[in-house]
Design a protein around this motif. Structure first.
Motif, PDB file in Angstrom:
ATOM      1  N   ASP A  17     -10.854  19.950 -30.423  1.00 12.34           N
ATOM      2  CA  ASP A  17     -10.839  18.626 -31.041  1.00 12.34           C
ATOM      3  C   ASP A  17     -12.045  17.835 -30.569  1.00 12.34           C
ATOM      4  O   ASP A  17     -12.585  18.067 -29.483  1.00 12.34           O
ATOM      5  N   GLY A  18     -12.420  16.866 -31.369  1.00 16.38           N
ATOM      6  CA  GLY A  18     -13.478  15.961 -30.956  1.00 16.38           C
ATOM      7  C   GLY A  18     -14.646  15.917 -31.910  1.00 16.38           C
ATOM      8  O   GLY A  18     -14.867  16.829 -32.712  1.00 16.38           O
ATOM      9  N   HIS A  19     -15.406  14.820 -31.835  1.00 12.78           N
ATOM     10  CA  HIS A  19     -16.632  14.623 -32.589  1.00 12.78           C
ATOM     11  C   HIS A  19     -17.764  14.271 -31.617  1.00 12.78           C
ATOM     12  O   HIS A  19     -17.527  13.725 -30.549  1.00 12.78           O
ATOM     13  N   PHE A  20     -18.980  14.567 -32.040  1.00 13.63           N
ATOM     14  CA  PHE A  20     -20.144  14.095 -31.299  1.00 13.63           C
ATOM     15  C   PHE A  20     -20.454  12.688 -31.781  1.00 13.63           C
ATOM     16  O   PHE A  20     -20.498  12.431 -32.997  1.00 13.63           O
ATOM     17  N   VAL A  21     -20.646  11.784 -30.843  1.00 19.37           N
ATOM     18  CA  VAL A  21     -20.855  10.386 -31.190  1.00 19.37           C
ATOM     19  C   VAL A  21     -22.029   9.815 -30.387  1.00 19.37           C
ATOM     20  O   VAL A  21     -22.416  10.340 -29.342  1.00 19.37           O
ATOM     21  N   ARG A  22     -22.552   8.710 -30.923  1.00 21.10           N
ATOM     22  CA  ARG A  22     -23.624   7.988 -30.217  1.00 21.10           C
ATOM     23  C   ARG A  22     -23.558   6.523 -30.624  1.00 21.10           C
ATOM     24  O   ARG A  22     -23.402   6.215 -31.804  1.00 21.10           O
ATOM     25  N   ARG A  23     -23.646   5.652 -29.635  1.00 21.46           N
ATOM     26  CA  ARG A  23     -23.756   4.232 -29.940  1.00 21.46           C
ATOM     27  C   ARG A  23     -25.171   3.982 -30.455  1.00 21.46           C
ATOM     28  O   ARG A  23     -26.140   4.484 -29.885  1.00 21.46           O
TER      29      ARG A  23
END
Length: 374
Positions: A144-150
């Motif tokens: 599970d999970g996504h790659f994210v960036r602010r």
């Protein structure tokens, strides 16, 4: 109090202080690992949520009656989908650091959406005194999970949550036009475009199934419960697209009227335009069915199988007419005496003695000695 006791007491106090400090520090650490630390406390204050990609922008706006999709004239948004997205965002934790090198952003699909070829989704939320934005990239493989960036940071993270962002503006519309249990329907009348009744079915006391009132003499139903299919037409009716109501396009439409057990009535018009199937729903004096009163402001594009429920013909409910051929006496062809062909004596060919060819003695060829070749 002797010196030994004082030392032990001091150790105990120091241990307790370390434990309390550790717990406070652990809580601070957990809070700092949240993707959006203040979102949870501001969820009920959000007034707008945006989902933008390099090619599309979706704006969900809070209304007095719920949430609407700006790009679709503020038609109702899918509230369950929006609630799930915001809940996951508010709980998501940053579990693993990834790259902070801009040249690697494309691999994880977290480039800014104004960069050509970007595959990221920029999700933002706005309240009167709070806002958030986060770039959501590709999902992790095998977990599970996504790659994210602010957007204002270069660090990419892997979250412990996955996010459902929808495929397009249409995927954010509340998909259900109307959903009324068939048992609430007590009568259905369907009319053609000229206003002539095509089908009339009604719920009669002590009858297990709806009764077809205009059953032609000498005909029978395709099967006993076939009339009930008309009452099921209003169960979970779903849209493909929606547009503001345009009265001018309904002049040649057919009409279905549904009487409910609470005294209300729903009218559904159906029309095909430019190879697209459309419904218009209006209601009178409804007392129990929620939100139906607002539907007459809209025209709904629907799938073929949905549309077909509102444009039935009487023959769709009836068994096939007995064939004229079966009603007649057996065909004269069948009543004739056996064909003269069959009356003839067996063919002279069959009367002949076995062919001379068959009666000949075995061929001289077979009498010969085995061939020299063999």
């Amino acid at each position: 109090m002797n010196q030994k006791t004082i030392v032990l007491l001091g150790i105990a106090i120091l241990s307790m202080a370390i434990l309390i400090w550790g717990q406070r520090d652990a809580g601070s650490t957990n809070e700092s690992k949240l993707l959006l630390a203040s979102l949870k406390e501001n969820l009920n204050h959000l007034e707008k949520v945006e989902i933008k990609t390099a090619t599309e922008s979706i704006s969900l706006v809070r209304l007095d009656s719920g949430w609407g999709v700006s790009e679709k004239h503020l038609y109702s948004a899918d509230l369950s989908q929006l609630s799930e997205l915001l809940d996951e965002l508010s709980k998501a934790k940053l579990v693993e650091k990834k790259t902070s090198r801009p040249e690697n952003f494309a691999i994880l699909e977290v480039r800014n959406i104004d960069v050509k070829g970007s595959k990221a989704s920029l999700v933002s939320g706005y309240a009167s005194d709070y806002s958030f934005s986060v770039l959501i990239g590709k999902s992790a493989q095998g977990r599970d999970g996504h790659f994210v960036r602010r957007p204002d940071e270069s660090q990419v993270w892997l979250t412990d949550k996955s996010f459902e962002l929808g495929e397009s503006t249409l995927s954010w519309l509340d998909p259900v036009i109307v959903n009324i249990d068939s048992e609430k329907i007590v009568k259905v009348d369907q009319f053609d475009a000229s206003g002539v009744v095509k089908i009339s079915v009604e719920r009669i006391a002590d009858e297990e199934n709806l009764v077809l009132r205009n059953l032609p003499e000498g005909r029978r139903l395709r099967y006993p419960s076939v009339a009930n299919t008309l009452a099921r037409s209003l169960v979970n009716v779903r849209l493909i697209d929606v547009a503001p109501h345009a009265p001018e396009k309904w002049h040649s439409s057919s009409r279905s009227e549904y009487s409910l057990d609470d005294g209300g009535k729903i009218t559904v018009r159906a029309v095909e335009l430019a190879e697209k199937k459309w419904l218009h729903v209006s209601s009178l004096e409804l007392t129990e069915i929620e939100n139906v009163g607002q539907l007459d402001k809209w025209d709904f594009q629907v799938a073929d199988y949905v549309y077909d429920d509102f444009v039935k013909n009487l023959d769709d409910l009836l068994d096939k007419e007995p064939s004229a051929v079966l009603d007649k006496e057996p065909s004269a062809v069948l009543s004739k005496e056996p064909s003269a062909v069959l009356d003839k004596e067996p063919s002279a060919v069959l009367d002949k003695e076995p062919s001379a060819v068959l009666s000949k003695e075995p061929s001289a060829v077979l009498d010969k000695e085995p061939s020299a070749v063999l």
